[in-house]
Design a protein around this motif. Structure first.
Motif, PDB file in Angstrom:
ATOM      1  N   TYR A 130       2.184  20.448  33.768  1.00 15.14           N
ATOM      2  CA  TYR A 130       1.285  19.341  34.123  1.00 15.14           C
ATOM      3  C   TYR A 130       2.134  18.295  34.833  1.00 15.14           C
ATOM      4  CZ  TYR A 130      -1.916  15.453  34.050  1.00 15.14           C
ATOM      5  OH  TYR A 130      -2.724  14.414  34.446  1.00 15.14           O
ATOM      6  N   GLY A 132       0.408  15.506  36.662  1.00 18.74           N
ATOM      7  CA  GLY A 132      -0.328  14.273  36.939  1.00 18.74           C
ATOM      8  C   GLY A 132      -1.652  14.550  37.594  1.00 18.74           C
ATOM      9  N   ASP A 236      10.826  16.934  36.629  1.00 20.45           N
ATOM     10  CA  ASP A 236       9.767  16.009  36.210  1.00 20.45           C
ATOM     11  C   ASP A 236      10.051  15.618  34.765  1.00 20.45           C
ATOM     12  OD1 ASP A 236       7.566  14.590  35.499  1.00 20.45           O
ATOM     13  OD2 ASP A 236       6.090  16.045  36.232  1.00 20.45           O
TER      14      ASP A 236
HETATM   15  C1  PLP Z   1       5.416  15.994  32.934  1.00 18.65           C
HETATM   16  C2  PLP Z   1       4.420  14.985  33.397  1.00 18.65           C
HETATM   17  N1  PLP Z   1       4.412  14.613  34.686  1.00 18.65           N
HETATM   18  C3  PLP Z   1       3.541  13.702  35.160  1.00 18.65           C
HETATM   19  C4  PLP Z   1       2.601  13.108  34.336  1.00 18.65           C
HETATM   20  C5  PLP Z   1       1.630  12.114  34.889  1.00 18.65           C
HETATM   21  O1  PLP Z   1       1.920  10.854  34.445  1.00 18.65           O
HETATM   22  P1  PLP Z   1       0.806   9.683  34.502  1.00 18.65           P
HETATM   23  O2  PLP Z   1      -0.243  10.054  33.514  1.00 18.65           O
HETATM   24  O3  PLP Z   1       1.584   8.448  34.156  1.00 18.65           O
HETATM   25  O4  PLP Z   1       0.289   9.646  35.893  1.00 18.65           O
HETATM   26  C6  PLP Z   1       2.573  13.480  32.978  1.00 18.65           C
HETATM   27  C7  PLP Z   1       1.594  12.860  32.064  1.00 18.65           C
HETATM   28  O5  PLP Z   1       1.396  13.263  30.953  1.00 18.65           O
HETATM   29  C8  PLP Z   1       3.506  14.428  32.506  1.00 18.65           C
HETATM   30  O6  PLP Z   1       3.512  14.823  31.221  1.00 18.65           O
END
Ligand code: PLP
Length: 430
Positions: A130, A132, A236
């Protein structure tokens, strides 16, 4: 409360029936009706310092009194300081920080930086991932939340990452899983044409898709493939960063240096919305003389920057990164191992630091999941029932597919952690 004027994310609006919350302190949150819950998932995995940490609250208030907002083109001390604090704890080679308003935007910009820098169109992203909810980040995301948005993700090629418990490579050891997952990636690159691939984006420890800790050697192997083909490695670390996994960043557990690293959540425990990209040498150099095509009105928001400086200070001063590792190893792991030994519904427990998953099964010998891999935005009724039973016992974990995730605040007391796991265990025993 009567009709709800808020349009809630990920939800069928007529069916939202979420608890009301009016206050929080440390690992606890509650309301004026006397309800109180132990937060076993740090809200959405972001609340490393717990609610209302006085140092962070005071830092935001101080900055609010001085200068609330400022366009990103200006320099201001708190912004420099926030970037410097992040670079000090980031893996070596980190040069600069691009600030965004959250994790998804950080991913958008990391993907853009990689594509523009390399001039290549494709991104390799994991099925179990995941990244975003904006279009580009959703295009990289592999999990069912992407299904209704099938049109996103042009140029994304998906790979299987290591997941020993449900190995896609018929592996029975970590070493086999590592080697075969890397061989799969090698072949994928060969078929796609490595010179068309801008970046491989990876959650170094997969978060909301199962807390999948890769075998030793896997991330180093991906780094090596990137180096061989001039592909940029994007880590990420939105979910895993800032101590969550018992190191400042999950990549630190294996000493791997990404070219770009996205962050959000734990950088300031979400007290003010913020995220960003830590930019390594290749991309920093590319944009030294060329303008970067992108920006945000609130990039490097002073209130967010003040909360970052204070939060990193607290993580350091209170030794919370080491504490996450110690609590994970000495308390959470043994407690969860004991649940796994005792309860046939538990197939596997896994994690690092204070990021753990309990994977539930219908049959331990076949490993059949308790509920099927599910449709987007829907918690299976069986898992919803488990969640409600936990909440009724005063603890609030996170459930996804056939798993319970435990990501407690790094400040949780040992007694609360023990009591929280005992409550979850009691629900599973029922
Ligand atoms: C690994 C990862 N990347 C990106 C995101 C997206 O972040 P945001 O919800 O702050 O946009 C998340 C959110 O849970 C995440 O777990």
């Amino acid at each position: 409360m009567v009709s709800d004027p808020v349009f809630h994310p990920w939800a069928a609006q007529a069916k939202v029936a979420q608890a009301e919350v009016t206050h929080g302190a440390g690992a606890w949150f509650g309301n004026d009706h006397g309800d109180r819950w132990l937060d076993l998932h740090s809200q959405l995995g972001n609340l490393h310092l717990g609610h209302q940490h006085p140092t962070v609250v005071a830092a935001v208030a101080r900055q609010a009194a001085q200068l609330c907002t400022l366009a990103p083109s200006f320099r201001t001390p708190i912004r420099d300081e926030a970037a410097r604090h992040i670079l000090q704890v980031a893996p070596s080679g980190a040069q600069k920080v691009l600030f965004t308003n959250g994790g998804a935007e950080a991913v958008e910009h990391a993907l853009r930086m990689a594509r523009v820098t390399t001039g290549r169109p494709k991104i390799l992203a994991a099925h179990r991932s995941y990244h975003g909810a904006t279009d580009g980040a959703m295009g990289a995301t592999g999990d069912p939340r992407r299904w209704p948005l099938a049109a996103t993700g042009a140029g994304t090629v998906r790979f299987f990452g290591p997941y020993r418990y449900r190995s896609d490579f018929h592996a029975t050891t970590d070493a086999q899983e590592c080697e075969r997952a890397l061989e799969h990636m090698r072949r994928l690159l060969a078929y796609e044409g490595p010179e068309t691939v801008a970046a491989i984006i990876i959650e170094p420890i997969v978060g909301s898709n199962g807390v999948l800790v890769p075998p030793d050697g896997y991330l180093a192997g991906v780094r090596e493939l990137c180096d061989r083909h001039g592909i940029l490695l994007i880590a990420d670390e939105v979910m895993t960063g800032f101590g969550r996994c018992g190191a400042w960043f999950a990549v630190d557990r294996w000493g791997v240096r990404p070219d770009l690293m996205t962050f959000a959540k734990g950088v300031n425990s979400g007290y003010v919305p913020v995220g960003g990209v830590v930019v390594g040498e290749v991309v920093a150099e590319h944009f030294a003389e060329r303008p970067y095509p992108g920006g945000l009105t609130y990039a490097g928001h002073p209130l967010a920057c003040a909360s970052i400086v204070a939060s990193i200070g607290v993580l350091r001063d209170e030794g919370l990164v080491e504490r996450a590792e110690r609590l994970g190893t000495d308390v959470l792991r043994p407690l969860l191992d004991e649940l796994a030994d005792r309860l046939p519904i538990v197939g596997e427990v896994r994690g690092a630091g204070l990021a753990w998953a309990i994977e539930l099964v219908a049959d331990r010998s076949t490993r059949e999941p308790l509920v099927p891999y599910d449709a987007p935005g829907r918690v299976h009724p069986r898992m919803a029932e488990i969640l409600r039973a936990c909440q009724a016992r005063g603890v609030w974990p996170f459930v996804a597919a056939n798993r319970i995730h435990l990501f407690p605040p790094l400040v949780i007391t040992e007694d609360d952690l023990r009591a929280g796991v005992a409550a979850v265990g009691a629900v599973l025993a029922e």
